[in-house]
Structure formats: structure tokens, C-alpha cells
Design a protein around this motif. Structure first.
Motif, mmCIF file in Angstrom:
data_model
loop_
_atom_site.group_PDB
_atom_site.id
_atom_site.type_symbol
_atom_site.label_atom_id
_atom_site.label_comp_id
_atom_site.label_asym_id
_atom_site.label_seq_id
_atom_site.Cartn_x
_atom_site.Cartn_y
_atom_site.Cartn_z
ATOM 1 N N SER A 35 0.813 -1.215 0.000
ATOM 2 C CA SER A 35 0.000 0.000 0.000
ATOM 3 C C SER A 35 0.850 1.270 0.000
ATOM 4 C CB SER A 35 -0.936 0.009 1.212
ATOM 5 O OG SER A 35 -0.193 0.107 2.421
ATOM 6 N N ARG A 42 7.704 5.565 -4.304
ATOM 7 C CA ARG A 42 7.892 5.129 -5.693
ATOM 8 C C ARG A 42 9.041 5.888 -6.345
ATOM 9 N NH1 ARG A 42 2.376 5.973 -5.316
ATOM 10 N NH2 ARG A 42 2.513 7.856 -6.627
ATOM 11 N N ARG A 86 2.320 6.647 -1.154
ATOM 12 C CA ARG A 86 2.987 7.944 -1.135
ATOM 13 C C ARG A 86 3.943 8.028 -2.316
ATOM 14 N NH1 ARG A 86 0.779 5.462 3.367
ATOM 15 N NH2 ARG A 86 0.733 6.820 5.202
ATOM 16 N N GLU A 87 3.980 9.153 -2.940
ATOM 17 C CA GLU A 87 4.765 9.306 -4.158
ATOM 18 C C GLU A 87 6.252 9.167 -3.906
ATOM 19 O OE1 GLU A 87 5.371 12.534 -7.798
ATOM 20 O OE2 GLU A 87 3.886 12.882 -6.220
ATOM 21 N N ASP A 145 1.574 1.812 -3.579
ATOM 22 C CA ASP A 145 0.402 1.826 -4.454
ATOM 23 C C ASP A 145 0.231 3.196 -5.113
ATOM 24 O OD1 ASP A 145 -2.810 2.232 -4.747
ATOM 25 O OD2 ASP A 145 -2.249 0.121 -5.014
ATOM 26 N N ALA A 146 -0.143 3.186 -6.397
ATOM 27 C CA ALA A 146 -0.264 4.436 -7.150
ATOM 28 C C ALA A 146 -1.396 5.311 -6.639
ATOM 29 C CB ALA A 146 -0.465 4.127 -8.631
ATOM 30 N N GLU A 147 -2.425 4.711 -6.040
ATOM 31 C CA GLU A 147 -3.579 5.478 -5.582
ATOM 32 C C GLU A 147 -3.536 5.759 -4.083
ATOM 33 O OE1 GLU A 147 -7.108 3.481 -6.770
ATOM 34 O OE2 GLU A 147 -6.715 3.682 -8.922
ATOM 35 N N THR A 148 -3.256 4.754 -3.274
ATOM 36 C CA THR A 148 -3.299 4.911 -1.816
ATOM 37 C C THR A 148 -1.936 5.148 -1.191
ATOM 38 O OG1 THR A 148 -3.112 2.513 -1.463
ATOM 39 C CG2 THR A 148 -5.325 3.424 -1.709
#
Length: 399
Positions: free
Chosen positions: A170, A182, A178-179, A173-176
């Protein structure tokens, strides 16, 4: 104890208690006080009064005494006058960051390098790359300091973002997620480093593990803990207690403590500054020796180990460490004082019962003890090495 007292609160309670002796003791000293007139007197009058009082006090000052359970310590209801201990509680270090820390820290990166220097980072990189070549062979891409800093940074950011209990997937995750996770590294690389990272050479670990259960991280841990006192000077009060670090993996010295929120984990002894919670010294508890008996006087050994290098400080710890008169005397030899709770089974029988009695204050030479009864059936006992002075006489006000 319904509420855990702070170091200052516990010490204040004991010192203030010296002025609130039991009614029986106050009556015993009343005759000693009554013969001092309230009107002003000349110096010759005081000298004559001193001679009279010197003759009267031995007969009138009959303080109650109780023997400890082992019959070795005599506790008195009146503190015994003794010369001031000039060495104890005289701190020669200024609280706060040391000059070394101030001169080397300019930003977050330099602060990290201060606690994790090149010598520690090199051990981690060498051992991790060795394990990577052993597992992946030629496919392994050598890990450098940039990768290591990125990996540690991800863990620190996870703590800053309060992601405890959140799944690793999570976070990426791209939606939930944190940038910044990634942007730092891919989730696959994070899993690979977590699988490979090592803090020692696994080939010779079995031989070292026979001598110490902490062999897997022993070298790095010792180097890191050794640096903690170099960067911060604790204040007047230092607290020693245990910390259960949550962990449910395979570990020969994993502890199970049902009273803790995590239930399972690795127990660490910690000596921390009571004001700013800086961990000045740490020690991992690795359990009793294989096939051996449990350690005797463990609490005393831990306190003496954790206070190495301190002088003039006041040590606070709970009754898990089996606070005792003997431990207090050992700390005094190191120019340290102590305040903490003590188990009632170590007290004289007269102080163990709480029926129909108020709080009691008893003393030995240089040691104060209060048996505090906040409510029926509750007996909280605090012991302090702070000096107790008898106040049988009113102080003179010479102008």
C-alpha cells in the motif's frame, strides 16, 4: 503503582516527606523543641541553650528503629545527621549536544552520517554484497552507498508518515500510497534489499554465535551504541527502563510480555535522558545462557552497566530492577544517587502492613525511604539516596 512518578516527582515526594514525620515521632521531638524560646536571644543565651540541649537530647531523642528482613539494615524514623556528600549530584557536563555533535551537524544527512559513520556503512555494504553474490551470483548488481541511504531513508519516511501497521504494497500503491516511496526505488528492489541485507559475514557466524546470541548484528550494534554518548550529555535525571521492540520473526531471544501492546519482541535495556528522552546507552537482552541457570542480581548488573560513564546524576528506575539498599550504595561509590520504587518484601515487617497507619518515612545514613499509602491496601514504597537532614531544632535566625 496507579501512576508512574517522574524522577523529579518521586524525589520531591521523598524530600518533602522529611518534614512530615509521623505524629508519634513528632511528639518524641516536641520536648526537644519546646525549650527553645520564641523571643530573640543573645549569642550567650544560644551557647547556654546548646549546652542544655546537648544534655537533654540523648534522653529525649528516642527515634523508632526497624530491622530489614535480612537483619542487615537498621532503618530509623529520624534521619541521621551526616556530612554533606559533595561528590554526589555534582554534574560536570553541560546538558545538551556535545561540541563534537554541534561542529559536525549541518543538516539531516550530516546527522545521519554522525551516528552511522563510514566504518559502519562499509561493514553493511561488504556483508550485503557478499550475500548478494552468494544468492544471485553474477546477476547481482553491487550495492553502493546511494542504494543504502535510499533504503534507510524509506524506513525513516515510513515512520514520519505514520505508516505503522500499513502493508508494504500500500505504501507503493499508485492510488493509496505515497509518491516519495515510488520515486526512491521500486517495490521489487525494496524486497530484494530486504532479503539480502546483512550486518555480518554469514560464513563464520556459527562460531561467533556460540559465544554471543547477538552475533548477527554484534559488530554494527556495538559500534553504533558506543557512539551514542559522544553526541549528547544527559541532564541531572537519567531513567533506566526496558523497551520491547515489536518483532514476531525467528529469534532465539525473542521475549513474550503479555502486558505490553506488542506482546512479542526483543527486549532492550535503555538509559535515557529524562527531559529529552535521548537514548544515552542501550543493551539488548539475549536471555539466559543455553543450558544455564537464570542470571542472578540481573537488575543490579544492568543498572551498573548502563550507568558507566555517568557522574553526579540521579538515576531513576522501577522495581523491576530490584531496587535495593545495596544497589544504592554501589551507585554512591560512583558519585551517583538513586530514586525509585522498591518491593515491599524487602522492607521491615512494620512497613509492609498498611492497616490503620499513615505514610511512614524511615532513614539510614544517607538513604531515605517513604512507605506511601494513598488508599486502603495500597503501599507504594520509594527509596532515595538524596541526603536526609534531621530537623529536630528550629533554625536560628542570626541578624
Amino acid at each position: 503503582m496507579a501512576k508512574r512518578l517522574s524522577a523529579q516527582g518521586a524525589l520531591h515526594l521523598i524530600l518533602e516527606g522529611r518534614e512530615a514525620l509521623d505524629e508519634d515521632v513528632e511528639e518524641e521531638f516536641s520536648e526537644c523543641e519546646d525549650h527553645i524560646s520564641e523571643k530573640s536571644k543573645s549569642d550567650s543565651d544560644f551557647e547556654e541553650e546548646d549546652e542544655i540541649e546537648h544534655q537533654l537530647v540523648p534522653k529525649q531523642r528516642r527515634a523508632k528503629t526497624w530491622m530489614s528482613k535480612n537483619g542487615e539494615i537498621e532503618w530509623s524514623s529520624c534521619p541521621r545527621n551526616e556530612p554533606p556528600r559533595m561528590a554526589a549530584n555534582v554534574i560536570r557536563m553541560q546538558q545538551g549536544p556535545t561540541r563534537m555533535a554541534v561542529s559536525h551537524v549541518q543538516d539531516i544527512k550530516s546527522s545521519f552520517d554522525l551516528f552511522t559513520p563510514d566504518s559502519i556503512q562499509k561493514i553493511i555494504l561488504d556483508c550485503t554484497n557478499l550475500e548478494g553474490r552468494r544468492v544471485f551470483g553474477e546477476r547481482w548488481k553491487e550495492m553502493d552507498r546511494t542504494h543504502l541511504h535510499a533504503y534507510f531513508g524509506v524506513f525513516m519516511l515510513a515512520g514520519v508518515s505514520r505508516s505503522k501497521g500499513e502493508s508494504t504494497e500500500s505504501l507503493w500503491d499508485a492510488e493509496t500510497g505515497r509518491e516519495f516511496f515510488r520515486a526512491t526505488m521500486s517495490l521489487e528492489n525494496f524486497y530484494i534489499i530486504s532479503r539480502i541485507i546483512r550486518f555480518d559475514n554469514q560464513d563464520d557466524r556459527p562460531a561467533r554465535q556460540q559465544r554471543h546470541k547477538l552475533a548477527a548484528i554484534r559488530t554494527v550494534w556495538d559500534k553504533w551504541v558506543h557512539r551514542l554518548p559522544l553526541f549528547y550529555n544527559p541532564g541531572a535525571n537519567v531513567t533506566i527502563d526496558k523497551q520491547l521492540m515489536p518483532f514476531r520473526g525467528r529469534c532465539p531471544f525473542r521475549q513474550s510480555i503479555s502486558s505490553k501492546p506488542a506482546k512479542y519482541g526483543i527486549k532492550i535495556w535503555a538509559a535515557c535522558d529524562a527531559t529529552f528522552s535521548y537514548a544515552w546507552n542501550l543493551q539488548v537482552y539475549t536471555g539466559k545462557p543455553d543450558g544455564g541457570a537464570p542470571e542472578k542480581n540481573q537488575g543490579m548488573r544492568v543498572v551498573l552497566d548502563m550507568t558507566q560513564g555517568l557522574s553526579g546524576h540521579n538515576i531513576t528506575c522501577d522495581n523491576f530492577f530490584f531496587i535495593s539498599y545495596k544497589l544504592g550504595q554501589e551507585l554512591l561509590k560512583r558519585k551517583l544517587t538513586m530514586v525509585g520504587t522498591i518491593r515491599i518484601n524487602k522492607l521491615p515487617p512494620q512497613l509492609q502492613t498498611t492497616k490503620n497507619r499513615p505514610s511512614k518515612f524511615v532513614y539510614t545514613a544517607g538513604t531515605s525511604l517513604v512507605s506511601y499509602v494513598p488508599k486502603k491496601g495500597k503501599n507504594v514504597v520509594l527509596m532515595s539516596e538524596a541526603q536526609a537532614q534531621c530537623k529536630c531544632r528550629r533554625p536560628r535566625d542570626h541578624k
